[in-house]
Design a protein around this motif. Structure first.
Motif, short mmCIF file in Angstrom:
data_model
loop_
_atom_site.label_atom_id
_atom_site.label_comp_id
_atom_site.label_asym_id
_atom_site.label_seq_id
_atom_site.Cartn_x
_atom_site.Cartn_y
_atom_site.Cartn_z
N ARG A 12 34.64 81.48 24.07
CA ARG A 12 34.26 81.38 25.48
C ARG A 12 34.66 82.68 26.17
O ARG A 12 35.65 83.31 25.79
N ASP A 40 29.59 81.67 26.84
CA ASP A 40 29.98 81.86 25.44
C ASP A 40 29.72 83.31 25.04
O ASP A 40 28.81 83.96 25.57
N ILE A 44 28.29 81.80 17.44
CA ILE A 44 29.08 81.59 18.66
C ILE A 44 30.53 81.90 18.31
O ILE A 44 31.09 81.29 17.39
N ARG A 70 35.34 69.35 26.67
CA ARG A 70 35.42 70.62 27.41
C ARG A 70 36.41 70.48 28.56
O ARG A 70 36.25 69.60 29.41
N ASP A 85 24.47 72.46 12.19
CA ASP A 85 25.20 72.79 13.40
C ASP A 85 24.16 73.10 14.48
O ASP A 85 23.11 73.65 14.17
N HIS A 86 24.42 72.73 15.72
CA HIS A 86 23.55 73.19 16.80
C HIS A 86 24.39 73.38 18.06
O HIS A 86 25.42 72.77 18.24
N TRP A 87 23.91 74.30 18.90
CA TRP A 87 24.74 74.77 20.03
C TRP A 87 24.05 74.49 21.35
O TRP A 87 22.88 74.83 21.53
N TRP A 88 24.77 73.86 22.26
CA TRP A 88 24.25 73.63 23.60
C TRP A 88 25.39 73.30 24.54
O TRP A 88 26.55 73.41 24.15
N GLN A 89 25.07 72.94 25.77
CA GLN A 89 26.08 72.71 26.80
C GLN A 89 25.61 71.64 27.77
O GLN A 89 24.41 71.36 27.85
N THR A 90 26.55 71.13 28.54
CA THR A 90 26.22 70.15 29.58
C THR A 90 25.08 70.69 30.45
O THR A 90 24.17 69.96 30.82
N GLY A 116 29.12 70.44 20.02
CA GLY A 116 30.17 70.14 20.99
C GLY A 116 31.33 71.11 20.90
O GLY A 116 32.11 71.26 21.82
N GLU A 117 31.46 71.77 19.77
CA GLU A 117 32.53 72.75 19.55
C GLU A 117 32.13 73.52 18.29
O GLU A 117 31.17 73.16 17.60
N ARG A 118 32.89 74.55 17.97
CA ARG A 118 32.60 75.34 16.79
C ARG A 118 32.71 74.47 15.53
O ARG A 118 33.68 73.75 15.36
N ASN A 132 38.17 73.86 24.39
CA ASN A 132 37.48 72.74 23.80
C ASN A 132 38.45 71.96 22.92
O ASN A 132 38.86 72.43 21.86
#
Ligand code: COA
Ligand code: AMP
Length: 629
Positions: A493, A478, A490, A504, A386-391, A365-367, A499
């Motif tokens: 932005r 990103d 990451i 967001r 940690d994992h990275w994604w977006q809406t 959801g954020e760094r 964030n």
């Protein structure tokens, strides 16, 4: 097979890979083909299939003998309620609600807005919509009436389902006045509103328009699941972009089912029957994917937690919920862990609970800052991923595929790309950057199943926001880099999205609101670093010539205006009056340089700056509000 083999098997034949994953879904008509290329970089997945989301999330588990298993555990320290809803109960509740919606004219393709707090009824409303093929759009409770009105006008819902209130620390948030205000402001009017009355606040219903949750279900025929095409939208979720108008991300039904189901074992490492908990809110994508849909589709029990990580009653709440409900995998935003760490740095409260059954903590959801990760690793003595994604993507782009193979964790990196994602770091010229060099993070098209096929009512904006900058790629917004081992980092932005506490937000929207103040001639909003929330917005306003009122009065009004127009979630509390804004010679405001000053970071004097002296004025103004910290 290990991660590398699986990733390669996807890469060598993506269609075969996803058709194989699709076998885990119960289809009314199975897909004969995975990818449909619609031309001009537009793709759809499993478009020729027929399927129902609610059937896969609820009914099929009852039929398979999981009827007595808890589907939802509602744990609400803010009200004292603890409730278990089995898959059989959920089936009865959802089919009754869906039947009542249908009886009032809601049909396949109609939109329904849901404005509810963290109660099981929010999930039931989402599932009831998908049961009859209606397209829901959940709006986060922390948004104002104006923001709700914008969404009403964009997706033109036939109905709105709301609760009478939400509960925030020290206050009841009355939803009904916000809902009534939004409908009044909006041009489009829904046919009817369904109100779930809570004990804490009984809302007054508008005669002829509002119906009460239970009363309108009385005596209706429960609805069966309506098969929809694989490319039928399951939902629209609005998210922040660069401009003030939110972007309505569309989620297609079939890809959503296939991709989310895949993630539950491969990323979150849970088996059907395990309890899974994502501490977020149904108003965000994490809530859509991991409070509602993915756990239920996969036959897991999901925890619906209503409260904050601290103060309900203390910073041990997360650990209590994990121990009490036997949570095996836990997902939250780094900011929530920072809040806990701040209150209980030595983990004294954590020691009160038996967390031996918890396997891992997942952050997104954020760094995720290294301090937070190290603290959580040490306190929990468990892996922290940690994992990275977006809406837009709906599930992880980059993660540690623990259910396949737990890869070594490198703190600061969400690890490696998941099948479906071919990630490239591109320079401004669109060419790939060498390993270790910073650039824009782009994903080679097509994106995998479950990711957005477009924006609601906004094809042009979809292309402009995501497809036009790097032809053949999806632009994530990103920036980052990939190291020698392929791990992604990451960094920032590339647009004006910030964030705040994992939320967001668009600084462009905040600027639009500030600019509407009669005394404001010009303004800029930036995100400054914050120890708890990651970032907080700071507004700079230049006053209209001749305005002669105390600056504090105007900044106070600015803060109130943003809260009123966007909502408390904007967390906009800091505004300063300045004479001028730093600009390039062509008139572009130097927001990044301003943010560096606020963060106390070294910065390079922009070569194109019009007047360097303005930066000193910005630094002086920031000092008056305690920045840099
Ligand atoms: N309805 C109404 N108001 C809401 C709300 C909701 N659903 N959610 C938040 N707000 C309000 C808060 O009450 C607060 O109001 P205030 O200005 O009167 O204090 C304001 O919006 C800002 O909220 P938030 O940024 O959440 O700050 P907080 O101080 O209330 O809590 C944390 C801080 C870190 C404890 C909290 O943000 C948290 O738990 N975050 C987890 C992040 C998360 O789940 N993100 C989702 C993506 S994974
Ligand atoms: P949202 O669409 O609200 O989920 O926000 C997505 C954005 O949040 C991403 O584009 C990133 O900017 C940021 N984000 C999400 N997860 C991470 C992460 N693990 N690390 C760094 N930033 C993240």
């Amino acid at each position: 097979m290990g991660y590398t083999d699986i990733y390669q098997s996807w890469k060598s034949d993506p269609e075969a890979y996803w058709l194989k994953q699709a076998e885990a879904i119960d289809w009314v008509e199975a897909p004969t083909k995975a990818l449909f290329d619609r031309g001009d970089d537009i793709y759809e997945w499993f478009a020729d299939a027929k399927v129902n989301t609610c059937y896969n999330a609820v009914d099929r588990h009852v039929e398979a003998g999981r009827g007595a298993q808890a589907a939802i555990i509602h744990d609400s320290p803010v009200t004292g309620i603890k409730q278990r809803i089995t898959f059989s109960d959920l089936q009865a509740r959802v089919s009754s609600l869906a039947g009542a919606l249908r009886a009032k004219g809601v049909e396949k393709g109609d939109r329904v807005i849901i404005y509810m707090p963290m109660i099981p009824e929010a999930l039931e409303a989402m599932l009831a919509c998908t049961r009859i093929g209606a397209i829901h759009s959940v709006v986060f409770g922390g948004f104002s009436a104006s923001e709700l009105a914008v969404r009403i006008d964009d997706c033109t819902p036939k109905a709105i389902i709301a609760a009478s209130c939400g509960i925030e620390p020290n206050r009841i948030v009355q939803y009904k006045p916000l809902l009534d205000g939004a409908i009044e402001q909006a041009t489009h009017k829904p046919d009817f509103c369904v109100i779930f009355q809570r004990e804490q606040e009984v809302a007054k219903l508008v005669e002829g328009r509002d119906v009460s949750w239970y009363a309108f279900q009385y005596g209706v025929e429960p609805a069966e699941c309506v098969p929809v095409e694989g490319n039928h939208p399951a939902y629209i979720l609005y998210t922040s972009g660069t401009t003030g108008a939110p972007k309505g991300v569309i989620r297609s039904t079939a890809g959503h089912l296939v991709s989310l189901n895949w993630t539950m074992k491969n990323i979150y490492n849970v088996d059907p029957g395990d309890v899974f908990w994502a501490a977020s809110d149904v108003g965000w994508v994490v809530g859509h994917s991991y409070i509602c849909y993915a756990p239920l589709i996969h036959g897991n029990t999901t925890v619906v937690f209503e409260g904050k990580p601290v103060g309900n009653p203390d910073a041990g709440t997360f650990w209590r919920v994990i121990a009490e409900h036997d949570v095996r995998s836990f997902f939250t935003a780094p900011t929530a862990i920072r809040a806990v760490k701040r209150e209980d740095p030595d983990g004294e409260l954590l020691k009160k609970y038996d967390l031996s059954r918890l396997r891992a903590l997942y952050l997104a959801g954020e760094r995720a800052d290294p301090d937070t990760i190290h603290w959580a690793q040490k306190m929990l003595d468990k892996p922290v991923y940690d994992h990275w994604w977006q809406t837009e993507t709906g599930f992880a782009i980059v993660a540690n595929p623990v259910g396949i193979e737990a890869l070594p964790v490198k703190v600061g990196s969400p690890t490696l790309p998941m099948p479906g994602y071919d990630i490239q770091i591109l320079g401004e010229d669109g060419h790939p950057k060498p390993k270790g060099e910073l650039g824009a993070i782009a994903i080679k098209l097509p994106l995998p199943p479950g990711t957005l096929p477009g924006l609601w009512n906004a094809e042009g904006r979809f292309r402009k926001s995501y497809l036009d900058t790097f032809p053949g790629y999806y632009e994530t917004g990103d920036a980052g880099m990939i190291d020698e081992d392929g791990y992604l980092y990451i960094m920032a932005r590339t647009d004006d999205v910030i964030n705040v506490a994992g939320h967001r937000l668009s600084t462009g929207l905040m600027e639009e609101v500030l600019a509407s103040h009669p005394d404001v001639a010009e303004c800029a909003v930036l995100g400054a670093k914050d120890d708890l929330k990651g970032q907080v917005p700071i507004g700079f306003v230049c006053l209209t010539k001749g305005v002669d009122r105390p600056a504090e009065e105007i900044t106070r009004e600015c803060v109130a205006l943003v809260r009123d127009r966007i909502g408390p979630v904007a967390a906009f509390k800091l505004a300063v009056v300045v004479d001028r804004l730093p600009k390039t010679r062509s008139g572009k405001i130097l927001r990044r340089t301003m943010a560096s000053i606020a963060d106390g970071e070294e910065y390079k004097m922009p070569a194109t700056i019009d007047d360097p002296a303005v930066l000193d004025e910005i630094a002086a103004a920031l000092k008056t509000i305690g920045y840099p910290k």
